[in-house]
Design a protein around this motif. Structure first.
Motif, PDB file in Angstrom:
ATOM      1  N   LEU A   3       0.854  -1.182   0.000  1.00 49.55           N
ATOM      2  CA  LEU A   3       0.000   0.000   0.000  1.00 49.55           C
ATOM      3  C   LEU A   3       0.891   1.233   0.000  1.00 49.55           C
ATOM      4  CD1 LEU A   3      -2.908   1.194   0.295  1.00 49.55           C
ATOM      5  CD2 LEU A   3      -2.433   1.302   2.762  1.00 49.55           C
ATOM      6  N   TRP A   4       0.751   2.075  -1.029  1.00 52.08           N
ATOM      7  CA  TRP A   4       1.486   3.335  -1.078  1.00 52.08           C
ATOM      8  C   TRP A   4       0.621   4.438  -0.487  1.00 52.08           C
ATOM      9  CZ3 TRP A   4       2.482  -0.371  -4.718  1.00 52.08           C
ATOM     10  CH2 TRP A   4       3.820  -0.598  -5.056  1.00 52.08           C
ATOM     11  N   VAL A   5       1.237   5.247   0.370  1.00 47.25           N
ATOM     12  CA  VAL A   5       0.530   6.335   1.047  1.00 47.25           C
ATOM     13  C   VAL A   5       1.435   7.567   1.092  1.00 47.25           C
ATOM     14  CG1 VAL A   5      -0.756   4.700   2.495  1.00 47.25           C
ATOM     15  CG2 VAL A   5       1.381   5.713   3.357  1.00 47.25           C
ATOM     16  N   SER A   6       0.844   8.682   1.497  1.00 51.62           N
ATOM     17  CA  SER A   6       1.591   9.891   1.813  1.00 51.62           C
ATOM     18  C   SER A   6       1.016  10.423   3.118  1.00 51.62           C
ATOM     19  CB  SER A   6       1.453  10.937   0.703  1.00 51.62           C
ATOM     20  OG  SER A   6       2.273  12.074   0.962  1.00 51.62           O
ATOM     21  N   ALA A   7       1.865  10.699   4.080  1.00 55.18           N
ATOM     22  CA  ALA A   7       1.404  11.053   5.418  1.00 55.18           C
ATOM     23  C   ALA A   7       0.510  12.291   5.407  1.00 55.18           C
ATOM     24  CB  ALA A   7       2.588  11.287   6.342  1.00 55.18           C
ATOM     25  N   ARG A   8      -0.524  12.242   6.250  1.00 55.31           N
ATOM     26  CA  ARG A   8      -1.449  13.355   6.460  1.00 55.31           C
ATOM     27  C   ARG A   8      -2.148  13.785   5.183  1.00 55.31           C
ATOM     28  NH1 ARG A   8      -0.592  16.591  11.817  1.00 55.31           N
ATOM     29  NH2 ARG A   8       0.339  14.940  13.056  1.00 55.31           N
ATOM     30  N   THR A   9      -2.510  12.796   4.378  1.00 51.79           N
ATOM     31  CA  THR A   9      -3.345  13.018   3.208  1.00 51.79           C
ATOM     32  C   THR A   9      -4.536  12.069   3.305  1.00 51.79           C
ATOM     33  OG1 THR A   9      -2.326  11.329   1.798  1.00 51.79           O
ATOM     34  CG2 THR A   9      -1.263  13.513   1.856  1.00 51.79           C
ATOM     35  N   SER A  10      -5.373  12.079   2.275  1.00 52.10           N
ATOM     36  CA  SER A  10      -6.549  11.217   2.296  1.00 52.10           C
ATOM     37  C   SER A  10      -6.213   9.735   2.197  1.00 52.10           C
ATOM     38  CB  SER A  10      -7.517  11.604   1.173  1.00 52.10           C
ATOM     39  OG  SER A  10      -6.878  11.520  -0.088  1.00 52.10           O
ATOM     40  N   SER A  11      -4.951   9.402   1.973  1.00 54.79           N
ATOM     41  CA  SER A  11      -4.558   7.988   2.010  1.00 54.79           C
ATOM     42  C   SER A  11      -4.627   7.419   3.424  1.00 54.79           C
ATOM     43  CB  SER A  11      -3.156   7.797   1.442  1.00 54.79           C
ATOM     44  OG  SER A  11      -2.171   8.448   2.228  1.00 54.79           O
ATOM     45  N   LEU A  12      -4.802   8.300   4.414  1.00 54.24           N
ATOM     46  CA  LEU A  12      -4.901   7.844   5.804  1.00 54.24           C
ATOM     47  C   LEU A  12      -5.993   6.805   5.987  1.00 54.24           C
ATOM     48  CD1 LEU A  12      -4.211   8.055   8.839  1.00 54.24           C
ATOM     49  CD2 LEU A  12      -5.846   9.971   8.944  1.00 54.24           C
ATOM     50  N   GLU A  29       5.697   4.627   2.031  1.00 55.44           N
ATOM     51  CA  GLU A  29       5.323   6.034   2.122  1.00 55.44           C
ATOM     52  C   GLU A  29       6.119   6.866   1.126  1.00 55.44           C
ATOM     53  OE1 GLU A  29       5.481   9.411   5.580  1.00 55.44           O
ATOM     54  OE2 GLU A  29       4.561   7.477   6.097  1.00 55.44           O
ATOM     55  N   ILE A  30       5.413   7.727   0.399  1.00 56.18           N
ATOM     56  CA  ILE A  30       6.048   8.720  -0.452  1.00 56.18           C
ATOM     57  C   ILE A  30       5.599  10.094   0.025  1.00 56.18           C
ATOM     58  CG2 ILE A  30       6.085   7.135  -2.416  1.00 56.18           C
ATOM     59  CD1 ILE A  30       3.849   8.889  -3.661  1.00 56.18           C
ATOM     60  N   SER A  31       6.245  11.127  -0.449  1.00 52.21           N
ATOM     61  CA  SER A  31       5.867  12.493  -0.110  1.00 52.21           C
ATOM     62  C   SER A  31       5.289  13.173  -1.343  1.00 52.21           C
ATOM     63  CB  SER A  31       7.068  13.283   0.416  1.00 52.21           C
ATOM     64  OG  SER A  31       6.711  14.647   0.591  1.00 52.21           O
ATOM     65  N   LEU A  32       3.972  13.361  -1.335  1.00 57.18           N
ATOM     66  CA  LEU A  32       3.367  14.108  -2.437  1.00 57.18           C
ATOM     67  C   LEU A  32       3.845  15.548  -2.426  1.00 57.18           C
ATOM     68  CD1 LEU A  32      -0.333  12.854  -2.451  1.00 57.18           C
ATOM     69  CD2 LEU A  32       1.575  12.069  -3.862  1.00 57.18           C
ATOM     70  N   ALA A  34       6.696  16.651  -1.716  1.00 56.90           N
ATOM     71  CA  ALA A  34       8.029  16.736  -2.315  1.00 56.90           C
ATOM     72  C   ALA A  34       8.031  16.340  -3.784  1.00 56.90           C
ATOM     73  CB  ALA A  34       9.003  15.851  -1.539  1.00 56.90           C
ATOM     74  N   GLY A  35       6.857  16.052  -4.338  1.00 58.55           N
ATOM     75  CA  GLY A  35       6.763  15.719  -5.752  1.00 58.55           C
ATOM     76  C   GLY A  35       7.028  14.270  -6.088  1.00 58.55           C
ATOM     77  N   GLU A  36       7.076  13.403  -5.066  1.00 59.17           N
ATOM     78  CA  GLU A  36       7.422  12.008  -5.334  1.00 59.17           C
ATOM     79  C   GLU A  36       6.305  11.254  -6.062  1.00 59.17           C
ATOM     80  OE1 GLU A  36       8.661  10.366  -1.600  1.00 59.17           O
ATOM     81  OE2 GLU A  36      10.469  11.601  -1.524  1.00 59.17           O
ATOM     82  N   GLY A  37       5.105  11.813  -6.080  1.00 58.48           N
ATOM     83  CA  GLY A  37       4.038  11.197  -6.854  1.00 58.48           C
ATOM     84  C   GLY A  37       4.184  11.402  -8.346  1.00 58.48           C
ATOM     85  N   ARG A  38       5.105  12.283  -8.752  1.00 63.55           N
ATOM     86  CA  ARG A  38       5.286  12.585 -10.181  1.00 63.55           C
ATOM     87  C   ARG A  38       6.574  12.000 -10.740  1.00 63.55           C
ATOM     88  NH1 ARG A  38       0.589  13.206 -11.659  1.00 63.55           N
ATOM     89  NH2 ARG A  38       1.506  13.795 -13.667  1.00 63.55           N
ATOM     90  N   LYS A  48      -1.887   8.170 -12.398  1.00 60.30           N
ATOM     91  CA  LYS A  48      -2.593   9.331 -11.843  1.00 60.30           C
ATOM     92  C   LYS A  48      -1.690  10.166 -10.950  1.00 60.30           C
ATOM     93  CE  LYS A  48      -6.906   6.681 -11.698  1.00 60.30           C
ATOM     94  NZ  LYS A  48      -7.898   6.035 -10.793  1.00 60.30           N
ATOM     95  N   GLY A  49      -0.595   9.576 -10.474  1.00 57.08           N
ATOM     96  CA  GLY A  49       0.314  10.300  -9.607  1.00 57.08           C
ATOM     97  C   GLY A  49      -0.244  10.575  -8.227  1.00 57.08           C
TER      98      GLY A  49
END
Length: 204
Positions: A3-12, A29-32, A34-38, A48-49
């Motif tokens: 499961l890929w998530v980014s802290a304190r986003t709707s992936s919670l 965990e990635i950091s949206l 910091a642009g890691e979704g792109r 979709k990133g």
């Protein structure tokens, strides 16, 4: 599963459900912010990133919160994340679908009004969004039981998503209502979620 998530986003919501079900696998965990979704690597997984993203054992990739909750429920049926009966599963999916519609329309413009209009309009966009967000919180709180869980006799996917809504209310200094706030407290007190909450930086 992964499961890929980014802290304190709707992936919670999905991160909580993943832990609640005792899902075999790992959370990455990635950091949206910091642009890691792109990055090319992540876009190869989800064009979709965005997060959350679930990759099941056979390599199938699932995106969007309601679909991921369904995949988790199917993968760990003993956890009954969506409920123990057909009406309970329908009720859980109703909550998840409503939340998936509500977050982009109310909460996202309140968090980032600059993404929804030019600078002169940002204040008005945020003010209107805050009103919609508060109305959504009032709607949810009015439909929750005074005690127990949103659907059925055990915590499940709907509770994870509703607790996330209560967290977002706190970020925006909005009132989640007594029942939604209490549901968040009950869910966050579950031992199965302590490590996940610590990873997300939340107090129980």
């Amino acid at each position: 599963m992964i499961l890929w998530v980014s802290a304190r986003t709707s992936s919670l919501a999905c991160r909580l459900a993943f832990a609640l079900a005792g899902t075999p696998g790992e959370v990455r965990e990635i950091s949206l912010r910091a642009g890691e979704g792109r990055t090319p690597e992540f876009l190869a997984i989800n064009p979709k990133g965005q997060v959350p993203v679930l990759q099941v054992a056979d390599g199938t990739v699932v995106t969007e919160t309601p679909a991921i909750m369904l995949a988790l429920s199917d993968s760990v049926p003993e956890a009954a994340l969506l409920g123990a009966t057909a009406p309970q599963r329908w009720a859980s999916m109703e909550w998840l679908a409503w939340l998936s519609f509500t977050l982009p329309g109310a909460f996202q413009p309140a968090f980032a009004p600059q993404r929804f209009g030019p600078p002169p309009a940002e204040s008005a966009i945020r003010e209107a969004a805050l009103k919609r967000a508060q109305a959504a919180l009032d709607f949810a709180a009015a439909r929750l039981p005074a005690d127990g869980w949103a659907v059925g006799e055990a915590p499940g996917a709907a509770d994870c998503a509703l607790a996330m809504l209560a967290v977002f209310a706190g970020f925006l200094n909005l009132d989640p209502g007594e029942r939604l706030h209490a549901l968040r407290g009950r869910l966050f007190a579950l031992p199965a979620l302590h490590a996940t909450l610590q990873a997300e930086g939340f107090a129980a």
